[in-house]
Motif scaffolding. Sequence first.
Motif, PDB file in Angstrom:
ATOM      1  N   ASP A  43       0.853  -1.196   0.000  1.00 34.21           N
ATOM      2  CA  ASP A  43       0.000   0.000   0.000  1.00 34.21           C
ATOM      3  C   ASP A  43       0.889   1.246   0.000  1.00 34.21           C
ATOM      4  OD1 ASP A  43      -3.279   0.178   0.858  1.00 34.21           O
ATOM      5  OD2 ASP A  43      -2.134   2.048   0.902  1.00 34.21           O
ATOM      6  N   ASP A  45       0.197   3.672   1.741  1.00 36.75           N
ATOM      7  CA  ASP A  45       0.136   3.997   3.168  1.00 36.75           C
ATOM      8  C   ASP A  45       0.819   2.858   3.947  1.00 36.75           C
ATOM      9  OD1 ASP A  45      -0.545   4.367   5.828  1.00 36.75           O
ATOM     10  OD2 ASP A  45      -2.593   5.029   5.397  1.00 36.75           O
ATOM     11  N   ASN A  96      -5.578  -4.738  -6.776  1.00 31.55           N
ATOM     12  CA  ASN A  96      -6.764  -4.195  -6.099  1.00 31.55           C
ATOM     13  C   ASN A  96      -6.699  -2.689  -5.870  1.00 31.55           C
ATOM     14  OD1 ASN A  96      -9.067  -4.432  -3.899  1.00 31.55           O
ATOM     15  ND2 ASN A  96      -7.323  -3.488  -2.849  1.00 31.55           N
ATOM     16  N   ALA A  97      -5.478  -2.129  -5.830  1.00 33.74           N
ATOM     17  CA  ALA A  97      -5.340  -0.708  -5.457  1.00 33.74           C
ATOM     18  C   ALA A  97      -6.010   0.211  -6.478  1.00 33.74           C
ATOM     19  CB  ALA A  97      -3.865  -0.338  -5.324  1.00 33.74           C
ATOM     20  N   ALA A  98      -6.616   1.252  -5.967  1.00 28.32           N
ATOM     21  CA  ALA A  98      -7.176   2.315  -6.822  1.00 28.32           C
ATOM     22  C   ALA A  98      -7.156   3.581  -5.999  1.00 28.32           C
ATOM     23  CB  ALA A  98      -8.604   1.970  -7.240  1.00 28.32           C
ATOM     24  N   ARG A 121      -3.905  11.073 -12.712  1.00 28.60           N
ATOM     25  CA  ARG A 121      -3.610  10.327 -11.480  1.00 28.60           C
ATOM     26  C   ARG A 121      -4.397   9.002 -11.467  1.00 28.60           C
ATOM     27  NH1 ARG A 121       0.347   9.141  -8.557  1.00 28.60           N
ATOM     28  NH2 ARG A 121      -0.143   8.596  -6.429  1.00 28.60           N
ATOM     29  N   VAL A 125      -2.421   5.427 -11.320  1.00 23.42           N
ATOM     30  CA  VAL A 125      -2.536   4.454 -10.216  1.00 23.42           C
ATOM     31  C   VAL A 125      -3.340   3.229 -10.673  1.00 23.42           C
ATOM     32  CG1 VAL A 125      -3.399   4.053  -7.879  1.00 23.42           C
ATOM     33  CG2 VAL A 125      -2.342   6.266  -8.470  1.00 23.42           C
ATOM     34  N   SER A 154     -15.075  -2.611 -11.909  1.00 23.56           N
ATOM     35  CA  SER A 154     -16.285  -2.122 -11.246  1.00 23.56           C
ATOM     36  C   SER A 154     -17.416  -2.022 -12.264  1.00 23.56           C
ATOM     37  CB  SER A 154     -15.954  -0.735 -10.679  1.00 23.56           C
ATOM     38  OG  SER A 154     -17.122   0.029 -10.507  1.00 23.56           O
ATOM     39  N   GLY A 198     -19.711  -5.192  -7.310  1.00 26.44           N
ATOM     40  CA  GLY A 198     -20.807  -4.271  -7.008  1.00 26.44           C
ATOM     41  C   GLY A 198     -20.466  -3.505  -5.741  1.00 26.44           C
TER      42      GLY A 198
HETATM   43  N1  LIG Z   1     -15.762  -1.138  -2.128  1.00 26.37           N
HETATM   44  C1  LIG Z   1     -16.576  -1.260  -3.153  1.00 26.37           C
HETATM   45  O1  LIG Z   1     -17.792  -1.322  -2.997  1.00 26.37           O
HETATM   46  C2  LIG Z   1     -16.026  -1.367  -4.554  1.00 26.37           C
HETATM   47  C3  LIG Z   1     -16.909  -1.462  -5.639  1.00 26.37           C
HETATM   48  C4  LIG Z   1     -16.401  -1.608  -6.930  1.00 26.37           C
HETATM   49  C5  LIG Z   1     -15.022  -1.696  -7.119  1.00 26.37           C
HETATM   50  N2  LIG Z   1     -14.188  -1.557  -6.038  1.00 26.37           N
HETATM   51  C6  LIG Z   1     -12.753  -1.650  -6.278  1.00 26.37           C
HETATM   52  O2  LIG Z   1     -12.169  -2.449  -5.256  1.00 26.37           O
HETATM   53  C7  LIG Z   1     -10.847  -1.990  -4.969  1.00 26.37           C
HETATM   54  C8  LIG Z   1     -10.713  -1.690  -3.468  1.00 26.37           C
HETATM   55  O3  LIG Z   1     -11.653  -0.710  -3.121  1.00 26.37           O
HETATM   56  P1  LIG Z   1     -11.881  -0.247  -1.618  1.00 26.37           P
HETATM   57  O4  LIG Z   1     -13.301   0.160  -1.509  1.00 26.37           O
HETATM   58  O5  LIG Z   1     -11.342  -1.249  -0.674  1.00 26.37           O
HETATM   59  O6  LIG Z   1     -10.998   1.097  -1.611  1.00 26.37           O
HETATM   60  P2  LIG Z   1     -10.016   1.709  -0.500  1.00 26.37           P
HETATM   61  O7  LIG Z   1      -9.844   3.145  -0.855  1.00 26.37           O
HETATM   62  O8  LIG Z   1     -10.489   1.340   0.871  1.00 26.37           O
HETATM   63  O9  LIG Z   1      -8.664   0.924  -0.784  1.00 26.37           O
HETATM   64  C9  LIG Z   1      -7.779   1.301  -1.796  1.00 26.37           C
HETATM   65  C10 LIG Z   1      -6.372   1.188  -1.252  1.00 26.37           C
HETATM   66  O10 LIG Z   1      -5.448   1.522  -2.311  1.00 26.37           O
HETATM   67  C11 LIG Z   1      -4.381   2.258  -1.739  1.00 26.37           C
HETATM   68  N3  LIG Z   1      -3.711   3.065  -2.765  1.00 26.37           N
HETATM   69  C12 LIG Z   1      -4.146   4.212  -3.333  1.00 26.37           C
HETATM   70  N4  LIG Z   1      -3.220   4.686  -4.182  1.00 26.37           N
HETATM   71  C13 LIG Z   1      -2.186   3.808  -4.169  1.00 26.37           C
HETATM   72  C14 LIG Z   1      -0.931   3.758  -4.827  1.00 26.37           C
HETATM   73  N5  LIG Z   1      -0.549   4.723  -5.682  1.00 26.37           N
HETATM   74  N6  LIG Z   1      -0.109   2.719  -4.564  1.00 26.37           N
HETATM   75  C15 LIG Z   1      -0.470   1.753  -3.693  1.00 26.37           C
HETATM   76  N7  LIG Z   1      -1.640   1.757  -3.024  1.00 26.37           N
HETATM   77  C16 LIG Z   1      -2.489   2.775  -3.261  1.00 26.37           C
HETATM   78  C17 LIG Z   1      -5.045   3.123  -0.673  1.00 26.37           C
HETATM   79  O11 LIG Z   1      -4.107   3.608   0.280  1.00 26.37           O
HETATM   80  C18 LIG Z   1      -6.075   2.151  -0.093  1.00 26.37           C
HETATM   81  O12 LIG Z   1      -5.562   1.430   1.014  1.00 26.37           O
HETATM   82  C19 LIG Z   1     -10.615  -0.783  -5.868  1.00 26.37           C
HETATM   83  O13 LIG Z   1      -9.956  -1.186  -7.042  1.00 26.37           O
HETATM   84  C20 LIG Z   1     -12.017  -0.326  -6.209  1.00 26.37           C
HETATM   85  O14 LIG Z   1     -12.067   0.359  -7.431  1.00 26.37           O
HETATM   86  C21 LIG Z   1     -14.660  -1.393  -4.768  1.00 26.37           C
END
Ligand SMILES: NC(=O)c1ccc[n+]([C@@H]2O[C@H](COP(=O)([O-])OP(=O)(O)OC[C@H]3O[C@@H](n4cnc5c(N)ncnc54)[C@H](O)[C@@H]3O)[C@@H](O)[C@H]2O)c1
Length: 280
Positions: A43, A45, A96-98, A121, A125, A154, A198
Amino acid sequence: MDDAVNKGKLDGRVAILTGAGGGLGAEAARVLAAHGAHVAIVDIDGDAARRVAAGIEAQGGQVLALQCDISSEAEVSAMVEAVVARFGRVDVLHNNAAILSVEQRRRDRDVVNMDVEAWDRAMAVNLRGAMLCSKYAIREMLKHGRGSVIFVTSGLGVQGDLSLTAYAASKAALIMLARSVAAQYGKQGIRSNALQIGLAPAENAHESMPAPLLEILRENHLTPELGTPRQIADVVAFLASDESAFVTGTTLVADGGFGSHTPSLVAMKALFAQTGAKGM
Ligand SMILES: NC(=O)c1ccc[n+]([C@@H]2O[C@H](COP(=O)([O-])OP(=O)(O)OC[C@H]3O[C@@H](n4cnc5c(N)ncnc54)[C@H](O)[C@@H]3O)[C@@H](O)[C@H]2O)c1
């Protein structure tokens, strides 16, 4: 982690999970570790990654926390090197990161009002980051003739919406990237799939979303409730393991039916409820 997990299907496999310092990625890391995987929590972070890792370690898991900005090629290369130095190989990459921060969401708007820095950005990422992690992780997978790469996408990657234009375009591109990887390395034992999710909010995300918005989204899922991080993590474990040995080059949809009903369904239900019409 709970006792219902079917332990062992990832015994000794080495998994890299990006963006696993919280949310869905952290839960996926816990579930993969419960199935026996050695997990690298990656991460931007670092403190968050270390906290998740400490929790897994306390449960007896083999874990490595790594701070890494996945949009940087140098950092990604060093990250994969560190994973191999610790665990010897790479079997699973969960892209998974976004970037989903409040600031990013505020700036990633409709096309006319798009903040171009936010666009860049999101691409750097969500898309370049996933490509870079794949570039270095697949090199390691090829050495052992086995691997599973997962690209998180997504509903916004396949359906138009009012905002988050850059996010949506990056998520659409990940569906193609999953297919390219499947086509390029399938014969060498590497599988690659997109996972279309979803709404599956982590507990804290529930609090940050306005209740009326959550209600609209809940109504548009066909399941009684929105998804949970654990439900998504179970699908990640399936795609990571040999249970999905014949699944590659596809998009697996775990969205509670969000993308499979007619656009008018919810309005129709409301109309029928109003008029007292039967039959739905
Ligand atoms: N939660 C949902 O309902 C949902 C729905 C559809 C898709 N998604 C997808 O699931 C994934 C996780 O989503 P989430 O809800 O847990 O989001 P989240 O924001 O809780 O987690 C994303 C993590 O990515 C890390 N991150 C951001 N930029 C980064 C970088 N440059 N390098 C490394 N790490 C980085 C962040 O610090 C964070 O811990 C994402 O790809 C999101 O698009 C989530």
